[in-house]
Design an enzyme around this catalytic site. Structure first.
Site, PDB file in Angstrom:
ATOM      1  N   ARG A   1       1.040  -1.514  -0.339  1.00 54.28           N
ATOM      2  CA  ARG A   1      -0.337  -0.119  -0.134  1.00 54.28           C
ATOM      3  C   ARG A   1       0.944   1.260   0.312  1.00 54.28           C
ATOM      4  O   ARG A   1       0.964   2.280  -0.711  1.00 54.28           O
ATOM      5  CB  ARG A   1      -0.782   0.100   1.498  1.00 54.28           C
ATOM      6  CG  ARG A   1      -1.543   1.038   1.314  1.00 54.28           C
ATOM      7  CD  ARG A   1      -3.069   0.949   2.606  1.00 54.28           C
ATOM      8  NE  ARG A   1      -3.026   0.529   3.469  1.00 54.28           N
ATOM      9  CZ  ARG A   1      -2.203   0.380   4.228  1.00 54.28           C
ATOM     10  NH1 ARG A   1      -1.811   1.684   4.401  1.00 54.28           N
ATOM     11  NH2 ARG A   1      -2.620  -0.119   5.687  1.00 54.28           N
TER      12      ARG A   1
ATOM     13  N   TYR B   1     -14.286  18.338 -15.503  1.00 53.63           N
ATOM     14  CA  TYR B   1     -14.786  16.905 -15.777  1.00 53.63           C
ATOM     15  C   TYR B   1     -15.999  17.091 -14.236  1.00 53.63           C
ATOM     16  O   TYR B   1     -15.932  16.881 -13.648  1.00 53.63           O
ATOM     17  CB  TYR B   1     -13.914  15.995 -15.238  1.00 53.63           C
ATOM     18  CG  TYR B   1     -14.193  14.960 -15.061  1.00 53.63           C
ATOM     19  CD1 TYR B   1     -14.387  13.797 -16.018  1.00 53.63           C
ATOM     20  CD2 TYR B   1     -13.872  14.042 -14.130  1.00 53.63           C
ATOM     21  CE1 TYR B   1     -14.989  12.437 -16.465  1.00 53.63           C
ATOM     22  CE2 TYR B   1     -14.709  12.855 -13.784  1.00 53.63           C
ATOM     23  CZ  TYR B   1     -15.122  11.810 -14.963  1.00 53.63           C
ATOM     24  OH  TYR B   1     -15.055  10.431 -14.701  1.00 53.63           O
TER      25      TYR B   1
ATOM     26  N   ASP C   1      -5.247  20.175 -13.812  1.00 54.35           N
ATOM     27  CA  ASP C   1      -5.860  18.275 -14.503  1.00 54.35           C
ATOM     28  C   ASP C   1      -5.763  18.647 -16.067  1.00 54.35           C
ATOM     29  O   ASP C   1      -5.829  19.669 -16.762  1.00 54.35           O
ATOM     30  CB  ASP C   1      -7.744  17.993 -14.574  1.00 54.35           C
ATOM     31  CG  ASP C   1      -7.524  16.849 -14.981  1.00 54.35           C
ATOM     32  OD1 ASP C   1      -7.575  15.875 -15.717  1.00 54.35           O
ATOM     33  OD2 ASP C   1      -9.186  16.128 -14.470  1.00 54.35           O
TER      34      ASP C   1
ATOM     35  N   LYS D   1      -7.370   7.773 -19.298  1.00 52.82           N
ATOM     36  CA  LYS D   1      -7.848   8.500 -20.897  1.00 52.82           C
ATOM     37  C   LYS D   1      -5.608   7.727 -21.580  1.00 52.82           C
ATOM     38  O   LYS D   1      -6.377   7.198 -21.970  1.00 52.82           O
ATOM     39  CB  LYS D   1      -8.302   9.368 -20.841  1.00 52.82           C
ATOM     40  CG  LYS D   1      -8.449  10.142 -19.528  1.00 52.82           C
ATOM     41  CD  LYS D   1     -10.117   9.042 -19.633  1.00 52.82           C
ATOM     42  CE  LYS D   1     -10.906   8.860 -19.098  1.00 52.82           C
ATOM     43  NZ  LYS D   1     -11.511  10.410 -17.798  1.00 52.82           N
TER      44      LYS D   1
HETATM   45  C1  LIG Z   1     -11.864  10.764 -16.778  1.00 50.03           C
HETATM   46  C2  LIG Z   1     -11.266  12.342 -16.583  1.00 50.03           C
HETATM   47  C3  LIG Z   1     -11.315  12.234 -14.403  1.00 50.03           C
HETATM   48  C4  LIG Z   1     -11.264  10.931 -13.809  1.00 50.03           C
HETATM   49  O1  LIG Z   1     -10.804   9.795 -13.571  1.00 50.03           O
HETATM   50  P1  LIG Z   1     -10.917   8.130 -13.751  1.00 50.03           P
HETATM   51  O2  LIG Z   1      -9.657   7.099 -14.157  1.00 50.03           O
HETATM   52  O3  LIG Z   1     -12.253   8.787 -13.923  1.00 50.03           O
HETATM   53  O4  LIG Z   1     -11.404   8.545 -12.147  1.00 50.03           O
HETATM   54  C5  LIG Z   1     -11.257  13.374 -14.468  1.00 50.03           C
HETATM   55  N1  LIG Z   1     -10.508  14.378 -15.565  1.00 50.03           N
HETATM   56  C6  LIG Z   1     -10.504  14.540 -16.128  1.00 50.03           C
HETATM   57  C7  LIG Z   1     -10.129  15.291 -17.226  1.00 50.03           C
HETATM   58  C8  LIG Z   1     -11.354  13.063 -16.638  1.00 50.03           C
HETATM   59  O5  LIG Z   1     -11.552  13.191 -18.398  1.00 50.03           O
END
Ligand SMILES: *Cc1c(COP(=O)(O)O)cnc(C)c1O
Length: 389
Positions: free
Chosen positions: A49, A101, A173, A198
């Site tokens: 962990r 998001y 982000d 992604k």
């Molecule tokens: C998908 C996404 C998230 C969240 O990520 P997860 O891996 O689904 O928890 C955050 N920010 C953006 C821009 C995203 O496309």
């Protein structure tokens, strides 16, 4: 450390195994590690962990790609954002972009707001509006650029500068751009996070998140949460993401090239009412995008003149673009944010942010452009009401 991004993507954090020469980082499927004496773990690892060698390789790799010092990997993008938000205390305030998001918005408003943390959502394209929202209690300026799903561009350097002057940390982000196209730490941001699910993974086969920072104290606070709260990334997923980042540069080149062709086609089609792609000179954020990104990414969103009904017909008619949430994989996807990914944002908030109910979002994959263009063309034909067709 090699200078060029493409080389770092393949080698950073991944020396061959000194015992047997194995080139690829093994998947360390173990929870515990032998110690030579109580409290003296042999290789620096005690419990998975806290840290795991496969995850360490990925964390070093991603830090190198963002040109940062430290990476921390989590079970999802939201778990990464959760760790960032966990540094907040009741009474703290966050200024966040209003076109985030959907899950980030939900995390802030449904989970952290009830604990007494205050959020102000602003149109971060307007730096004066961002500045006006900053308070003495503000701890983070939380940005996303390009935004999801409107592909708005926020000037990272300008906004991070405003925050820095008041001792506020800027979080970006960077999921849509990836470090190949944009590196927020170089523009003054303090924390970068990604949904690795992604583009970093790139094959729609794993869920994960990462935070990259330069500050050592920040790293140790976040590592404390990673260990104390337990939302860390597992070794098999770490391996999959290590495999993904190796091809990030070549994938992104093709994503960007294909998206530009499709954006131009959509822009010139009379059935398309509005298109959002930062690579188009008609896009309001084009100049800023050109300055802070090396290319414009694989995401496009647009509204059809026929509104929600046309959007529904379009999204059911594509044959290569699959109707699905998520984005950033090698395969092309499309979705209708108001009904799918952004349904958790109240309709009133969505409209205030300019997110039309009939907006269609494309994640342009790396298939052959001719096939993608043909698919978009036939779906546009199918989007017209039956009697007009
Ligand atoms: C998908 C996404 C998230 C969240 O990520 P997860 O891996 O689904 O928890 C955050 N920010 C953006 C821009 C995203 O496309």
């Amino acid at each position: 450390m090699p200078k060029q991004f493409e080389t770092r993507a393949i080698h950073a954090g991944q020396p061959s195994d000194p015992r047997n020469g194995a080139l690829m980082t093994p998947v360390y499927f173990n929870s515990t590690y032998e110690q030579d004496a109580p409290g003296s773990p042999r290789g620096g690892y005690e419990y998975s962990r806290t840290s795991n060698p496969t995850r360490t390789a990925l964390e070093e790799n991603l830090a190198a790609l963002e040109n940062g010092r430290f990476g921390l990997c989590f079970a999802s993008g939201l778990a990464a954002t959760m760790a960032i938000a966990s540094r907040l205390k009741p009474g703290d305030h966050v200024v966040a972009a209003n076109d985030l998001y959907g899950g980030t918005y939900r995390l802030f408003t449904k989970i952290f707001a009830p604990y007494g943390i205050d959020f102000t959502f602003v149109d971060a394209r307007d730096a004066r509006g961002v500045e006006a929202a900053l308070r003495d209690e503000t701890r983070y300026l939380f940005l996303e650029t390009p935004t999801n799903p409107l592909l708005s561009i926020v000037d990272i350097e300008l906004c991070a500068g405003l925050a820095k002057r008041r001792g506020i940390l800027t979080v970006v982000d960077n999921t849509f751009a990836t470090p190949y196209l944009q590196r927020p730490l170089e523009l003054g941001a303090d924390l970068v996070m990604h949904s690795m699910t992604k583009y970093l993974g790139g094959h729609s086969d794993a869920v994960g998140g990462v935070i990259v920072v330069n500050d050592e104290e920040l790293r140790s606070e976040l590592a404390f949460y990673q260990n104390a709260a337990g939302g860390q990334l597992g070794p098999m997923d770490s391996f999959l993401f290590l495999r993904g980042t190796k091809t990030l540069a070549v994938r992104m080149d093709r994503h960007c090239e294909n998206a530009m062709h499709i954006a131009q086609k959509l822009e010139s089609d009379p059935r398309v009412e509005r298109i959002h792609y930062p690579g188009l000179t008609s896009h309001a954020g084009h100049a800023t995008a050109k300055r802070q990104m090396s290319a414009f990414g694989g995401m496009i969103s647009f509204e059809l003149a026929g509104g929600v009904e046309a959007a529904e017909r379009f999204s059911c008619a594509t044959r290569i673009f699959a109707l699905a949430e998520s984005l950033g994989g090698v395969e092309s996807l499309l979705e209708v944010p108001a009904i799918m990914t952004h349904a958790s944002i109240p309709a009133e908030e969505r409209r205030k942010a300019g997110l039309a109910d009939g907006l269609v979002r494309l994640s342009v994959g790396i298939e052959h452009i001719d096939d993608l263009m043909e698919d978009i063309g036939q779906a546009l034909d199918a989007s017209a009401p039956a009697k007009v067709r």
